[in-house]
Design a protein around this motif. Structure first.
Motif, PDB file in Angstrom:
ATOM      1  N   ALA A 130     -11.166 -18.767  38.298  1.00  0.00           N
ATOM      2  CA  ALA A 130     -11.692 -18.449  37.990  1.00  0.00           C
ATOM      3  C   ALA A 130     -13.696 -18.239  38.538  1.00  0.00           C
ATOM      4  O   ALA A 130     -13.955 -17.232  39.255  1.00  0.00           O
ATOM      5  N   LEU A 131     -13.740 -19.667  39.021  1.00  0.00           N
ATOM      6  CA  LEU A 131     -14.733 -19.413  39.877  1.00  0.00           C
ATOM      7  C   LEU A 131     -15.045 -19.007  41.419  1.00  0.00           C
ATOM      8  O   LEU A 131     -15.491 -18.345  41.886  1.00  0.00           O
ATOM      9  N   TYR A 132     -12.954 -19.665  41.251  1.00  0.00           N
ATOM     10  CA  TYR A 132     -12.965 -18.850  43.167  1.00  0.00           C
ATOM     11  C   TYR A 132     -12.955 -17.760  42.948  1.00  0.00           C
ATOM     12  O   TYR A 132     -13.531 -16.678  44.062  1.00  0.00           O
ATOM     13  N   GLY A 133     -12.216 -17.154  41.788  1.00  0.00           N
ATOM     14  CA  GLY A 133     -12.377 -15.346  42.046  1.00  0.00           C
ATOM     15  C   GLY A 133     -13.377 -14.993  41.333  1.00  0.00           C
ATOM     16  O   GLY A 133     -13.793 -13.298  41.733  1.00  0.00           O
ATOM     17  N   ALA A 149      -0.086 -14.447  28.313  1.00  0.00           N
ATOM     18  CA  ALA A 149      -0.027 -13.826  28.440  1.00  0.00           C
ATOM     19  C   ALA A 149      -1.147 -12.668  28.351  1.00  0.00           C
ATOM     20  O   ALA A 149      -1.434 -11.473  28.155  1.00  0.00           O
ATOM     21  N   MET A 150      -2.290 -13.790  27.909  1.00  0.00           N
ATOM     22  CA  MET A 150      -3.180 -13.168  27.774  1.00  0.00           C
ATOM     23  C   MET A 150      -4.067 -13.199  29.244  1.00  0.00           C
ATOM     24  O   MET A 150      -4.698 -12.656  29.733  1.00  0.00           O
ATOM     25  N   ASN A 151      -3.319 -13.914  30.301  1.00  0.00           N
ATOM     26  CA  ASN A 151      -4.410 -14.005  31.537  1.00  0.00           C
ATOM     27  C   ASN A 151      -3.943 -12.732  32.484  1.00  0.00           C
ATOM     28  O   ASN A 151      -5.061 -11.883  32.802  1.00  0.00           O
ATOM     29  N   VAL A 152      -3.073 -10.993  31.588  1.00  0.00           N
ATOM     30  CA  VAL A 152      -2.752 -10.115  32.549  1.00  0.00           C
ATOM     31  C   VAL A 152      -4.152  -9.040  31.479  1.00  0.00           C
ATOM     32  O   VAL A 152      -4.619  -8.100  32.540  1.00  0.00           O
ATOM     33  N   THR A 153      -4.577  -9.825  30.633  1.00  0.00           N
ATOM     34  CA  THR A 153      -5.857  -8.995  29.877  1.00  0.00           C
ATOM     35  C   THR A 153      -6.660  -9.554  30.284  1.00  0.00           C
ATOM     36  O   THR A 153      -7.705  -8.748  29.965  1.00  0.00           O
ATOM     37  N   ALA A 203     -10.398 -11.294  46.781  1.00  0.00           N
ATOM     38  CA  ALA A 203      -9.603 -10.785  47.473  1.00  0.00           C
ATOM     39  C   ALA A 203     -10.514 -12.088  48.377  1.00  0.00           C
ATOM     40  O   ALA A 203      -8.979 -12.919  48.233  1.00  0.00           O
ATOM     41  N   ILE A 204     -11.674 -12.191  48.629  1.00  0.00           N
ATOM     42  CA  ILE A 204     -12.036 -13.956  49.447  1.00  0.00           C
ATOM     43  C   ILE A 204     -11.561 -14.887  48.597  1.00  0.00           C
ATOM     44  O   ILE A 204     -11.289 -16.492  48.889  1.00  0.00           O
ATOM     45  N   GLY A 205     -12.168 -15.048  47.275  1.00  0.00           N
ATOM     46  CA  GLY A 205     -11.749 -16.265  46.954  1.00  0.00           C
ATOM     47  C   GLY A 205     -10.159 -16.651  46.223  1.00  0.00           C
ATOM     48  O   GLY A 205     -10.067 -17.934  45.990  1.00  0.00           O
ATOM     49  N   PHE A 206      -9.420 -14.847  46.013  1.00  0.00           N
ATOM     50  CA  PHE A 206      -8.074 -15.532  45.951  1.00  0.00           C
ATOM     51  C   PHE A 206      -7.198 -16.182  47.019  1.00  0.00           C
ATOM     52  O   PHE A 206      -6.737 -17.196  46.783  1.00  0.00           O
ATOM     53  N   GLU A 207      -8.097 -16.021  48.320  1.00  0.00           N
ATOM     54  CA  GLU A 207      -7.646 -16.285  49.559  1.00  0.00           C
ATOM     55  C   GLU A 207      -8.511 -17.700  50.043  1.00  0.00           C
ATOM     56  O   GLU A 207      -7.117 -18.884  50.321  1.00  0.00           O
ATOM     57  N   ASN A 208      -9.503 -18.135  49.120  1.00  0.00           N
ATOM     58  CA  ASN A 208      -9.947 -19.187  49.480  1.00  0.00           C
ATOM     59  C   ASN A 208      -8.946 -20.379  48.533  1.00  0.00           C
ATOM     60  O   ASN A 208      -8.613 -21.596  48.787  1.00  0.00           O
ATOM     61  N   PHE A 209      -8.895 -20.111  47.605  1.00  0.00           N
ATOM     62  CA  PHE A 209      -8.049 -20.965  46.668  1.00  0.00           C
ATOM     63  C   PHE A 209      -6.663 -21.173  46.919  1.00  0.00           C
ATOM     64  O   PHE A 209      -6.765 -22.383  47.110  1.00  0.00           O
ATOM     65  N   LEU A 262      -1.097 -23.142  37.352  1.00  0.00           N
ATOM     66  CA  LEU A 262      -1.557 -22.392  36.602  1.00  0.00           C
ATOM     67  C   LEU A 262      -2.868 -21.332  36.707  1.00  0.00           C
ATOM     68  O   LEU A 262      -3.207 -20.562  36.774  1.00  0.00           O
ATOM     69  N   GLY A 263      -3.568 -22.513  37.734  1.00  0.00           N
ATOM     70  CA  GLY A 263      -4.887 -21.111  39.181  1.00  0.00           C
ATOM     71  C   GLY A 263      -3.966 -19.934  39.539  1.00  0.00           C
ATOM     72  O   GLY A 263      -4.366 -19.340  39.885  1.00  0.00           O
ATOM     73  N   ILE A 264      -2.421 -20.047  39.893  1.00  0.00           N
ATOM     74  CA  ILE A 264      -2.078 -19.285  40.545  1.00  0.00           C
ATOM     75  C   ILE A 264      -2.024 -17.272  39.587  1.00  0.00           C
ATOM     76  O   ILE A 264      -2.267 -17.278  39.899  1.00  0.00           O
ATOM     77  N   ASN A 265      -1.480 -18.380  38.824  1.00  0.00           N
ATOM     78  CA  ASN A 265      -0.979 -17.750  37.339  1.00  0.00           C
ATOM     79  C   ASN A 265      -2.163 -17.195  37.229  1.00  0.00           C
ATOM     80  O   ASN A 265      -1.768 -15.963  36.805  1.00  0.00           O
ATOM     81  N   LEU A 266      -3.450 -16.839  36.923  1.00  0.00           N
ATOM     82  CA  LEU A 266      -4.292 -16.607  36.820  1.00  0.00           C
ATOM     83  C   LEU A 266      -5.080 -15.949  37.955  1.00  0.00           C
ATOM     84  O   LEU A 266      -4.913 -14.471  37.412  1.00  0.00           O
ATOM     85  N   LEU A 267      -4.630 -16.170  38.631  1.00  0.00           N
ATOM     86  CA  LEU A 267      -5.320 -15.528  39.745  1.00  0.00           C
ATOM     87  C   LEU A 267      -4.687 -13.901  40.473  1.00  0.00           C
ATOM     88  O   LEU A 267      -5.046 -12.488  41.191  1.00  0.00           O
ATOM     89  N   LEU A 268      -3.548 -14.727  40.707  1.00  0.00           N
ATOM     90  CA  LEU A 268      -2.600 -13.421  41.108  1.00  0.00           C
ATOM     91  C   LEU A 268      -2.297 -12.097  40.445  1.00  0.00           C
ATOM     92  O   LEU A 268      -2.388 -11.229  40.481  1.00  0.00           O
ATOM     93  N   PRO A 269      -1.881 -11.605  39.175  1.00  0.00           N
ATOM     94  CA  PRO A 269      -2.041 -10.550  38.686  1.00  0.00           C
ATOM     95  C   PRO A 269      -3.172  -9.834  38.585  1.00  0.00           C
ATOM     96  O   PRO A 269      -3.376  -8.850  38.699  1.00  0.00           O
ATOM     97  N   ASN A 270      -4.487 -10.730  38.581  1.00  0.00           N
ATOM     98  CA  ASN A 270      -6.024  -9.720  39.085  1.00  0.00           C
ATOM     99  C   ASN A 270      -5.706  -9.835  40.167  1.00  0.00           C
ATOM    100  O   ASN A 270      -6.715  -8.465  40.257  1.00  0.00           O
ATOM    101  N   TYR A 271      -5.581 -10.396  41.093  1.00  0.00           N
ATOM    102  CA  TYR A 271      -5.337 -10.211  42.517  1.00  0.00           C
ATOM    103  C   TYR A 271      -4.822  -8.606  42.878  1.00  0.00           C
ATOM    104  O   TYR A 271      -5.185  -7.808  43.277  1.00  0.00           O
ATOM    105  N   LEU A 272      -3.036  -8.491  42.587  1.00  0.00           N
ATOM    106  CA  LEU A 272      -2.314  -7.099  42.457  1.00  0.00           C
ATOM    107  C   LEU A 272      -3.102  -6.043  41.428  1.00  0.00           C
ATOM    108  O   LEU A 272      -3.356  -5.216  41.894  1.00  0.00           O
TER     109      LEU A 272
END
Length: 449
Positions: free
Chosen positions: A409-412, A29-33, A419-425, A277-287
């Motif tokens: 988070a480092l990639y992000g 739940a905290m990932n989207v915050t 955008a580049i960080g998520f693609e590289n991840f 869990l890596g994608i679960n963090l980056l995808l909502p933030n990317y969107l």
């Protein structure tokens, strides 16, 4: 009656499952915050990700003690302990005025989940008759699988309406429900006496190793490496290995890692947790930050995929029963790798709906290979090794989940932006999928599968 689960026993299992469910849901739940929290606490995504990482690290460390705790204390004591820790941690999180206080609350929540998750499965084994054990183990696995899907939706809905603190305060209803269901059904029982003492030294060394490892990786985002911290980590790791191989006290039986059949499936399983869990963090933030989707819809994006994966878990078990693990493992990893390739290659042209579909495919492949791999890795061991194998698998999964959020988070936080960080991840995860293929094929050629 011998083939039925009594109402009392069912309520006892549900009472503990609620604590596990709420703990896991609180984590996702905290990932989207994160976008809101970075502004509120005036800090970076790399710092805020510790809201998730500290929780997962706490769960990891606590799970390593599960075998010992279940030998020493009754289910009722452990259940009440998890309730108390979750309630205090959630209350602190909701009132937190700064990031360190918020992290304290998350650590306490993680300790509660680290106690309740193994306890839930332990109760199922103790209270459910053999003819129903498969069904109830499936229900337990579904609780663990479905909880992450509700977290982002729950968090996304509340942060756009009542604010991020409400995510904690509303969760306080769950311990109350658990207390009502379990007070008369989780009986005190006799304390289990064990002549084997807990290896506090090994536990401390492993805790230092895991914590310093995550801090070191987190600091890579600043372009620095703390040499002294690296030395401490390596010394603690070496001391832990030596202590584990020579001590007669109870902790983790790391000798299992030398078992080829176990380790060659364990490593893919924990890598799937890293990816998930890596994608679960980056995808909502990317969107939210790149496609400018609201927090609510960013949270919704993970729901269809995780629901699909959770509901299909019993069917995945049927595939294992019918075909063994060779076909499901290879099929699952193929779907997993294909989804990553499509997302990485076409990321600039994918819209919100496309990401939902691709995440569903990603979760389908990942869950198939993950669940089959975990089942097969334990199923091939002798009975006396299954408890240690479960503890190693669960604790290493949680640590790799924490590592996944840290690395994501480092990639992000890369200079090129999210955008580049998520693609590289995504490309990194595709490389991991190919490594997993190699592990599976090596095992196939050895005729171990």
């Amino acid at each position: 009656m011998g083939n039925k689960v009594s109402k009392k026993n069912a309520m006892a299992i549900i009472a503990v499952a609620l604590v596990s469910f709420s703990g896991i849901m609180a984590e996702t739940a905290m990932n989207v915050t994160f976008p809101a929290l970075t502004k509120y606490f005036n800090t970076s995504l790399n710092a805020i990700q510790w809201v998730t990482t500290a929780y997962l690290l706490s769960v990891t460390i606590m799970i390593t003690t599960s075998a010992y705790l279940n030998k020493k204390y009754s289910p009722r004591v452990l259940w009440l302990m998890s309730l108390l820790l979750f309630t205090i941690g959630t209350f602190i999180g909701g009132l937190a005025g700064n990031l360190p206080i918020l992290l304290i609350g998350r650590v306490l929540e993680g300790m509660a989940a680290g106690i309740s998750m193994p306890l839930m499965f332990n109760l199922i084994v103790r209270l459910v008759p053999g003819s129903k054990i498969g069904l109830w183990m499936g229900i337990g696995a579904m609780v663990v699988s479905l909880a992450p899907s509700f977290g982002p939706t729950y968090g996304g809905a509340l942060i756009d309406t009542l604010g991020w603190r409400s995510i904690f305060f509303i969760l306080l209803i769950i311990p109350l429900i658990s207390l009502i269901l379990g007070w008369q059904t989780i009986i005190p029982g006799e304390q289990i006496k064990s002549n084997v003492s807990f290896d506090v030294l090994a536990f401390g060394m492993l805790s230092v190793t895991l914590t310093t490892a995550l801090i070191l990786i987190n600091q890579l985002g600043k372009g620095t490496v703390n040499v002294w911290l690296l030395i401490v980590m390596l010394l603690a790791l070496g001391a832990f290995i030596f202590r584990s191989l020579t001590s007669q006290q109870t902790f983790l039986n790391i000798r299992l890692l030398s078992n080829y059949k176990f380790s060659m499936l364990m490593f893919p399983v924990v890598l799937y947790m890293f990816a998930n869990l890596g994608i679960n963090l980056l995808l909502p933030n990317y969107l939210q930050n790149v496609l400018h989707t609201s927090s609510f819809w960013a949270g919704i994006s993970l729901l269809p995929g995780t629901l699909l994966g959770g509901v299909l878990n019993p069917y995945f078990g049927h595939l294992y029963d019918k075909y063994g693990n060779k076909v499901p493992l290879l099929l699952g990893n193929t779907v997993f790798a294909s989804s990553l390739l499509v997302m990485a290659y076409f990321i600039k042209s994918l819209n919100f709906s496309a990401f939902i579909i691709m995440y569903m495919i990603f979760t389908l492949g990942r869950n198939l290979a993950f669940s089959i791999g975990m089942t097969a890795s334990i199923n091939e061991l002798s009975i006396d090794k299954k408890t240690d194998a479960t503890a190693i698998l669960q604790s290493s999964q949680m640590f790799m989940g924490a590592l996944g959020t840290t690395v994501a988070a480092l990639y992000g936080s890369q200079r090129g932006g999210l955008a580049i960080g998520f693609e590289n991840f995504l490309w990194t995860l595709l490389a991991i999928a190919l490594i997993i293929f190699v592990m599976f094929f090596i095992r196939l050629r050895s005729k171990s599968i």
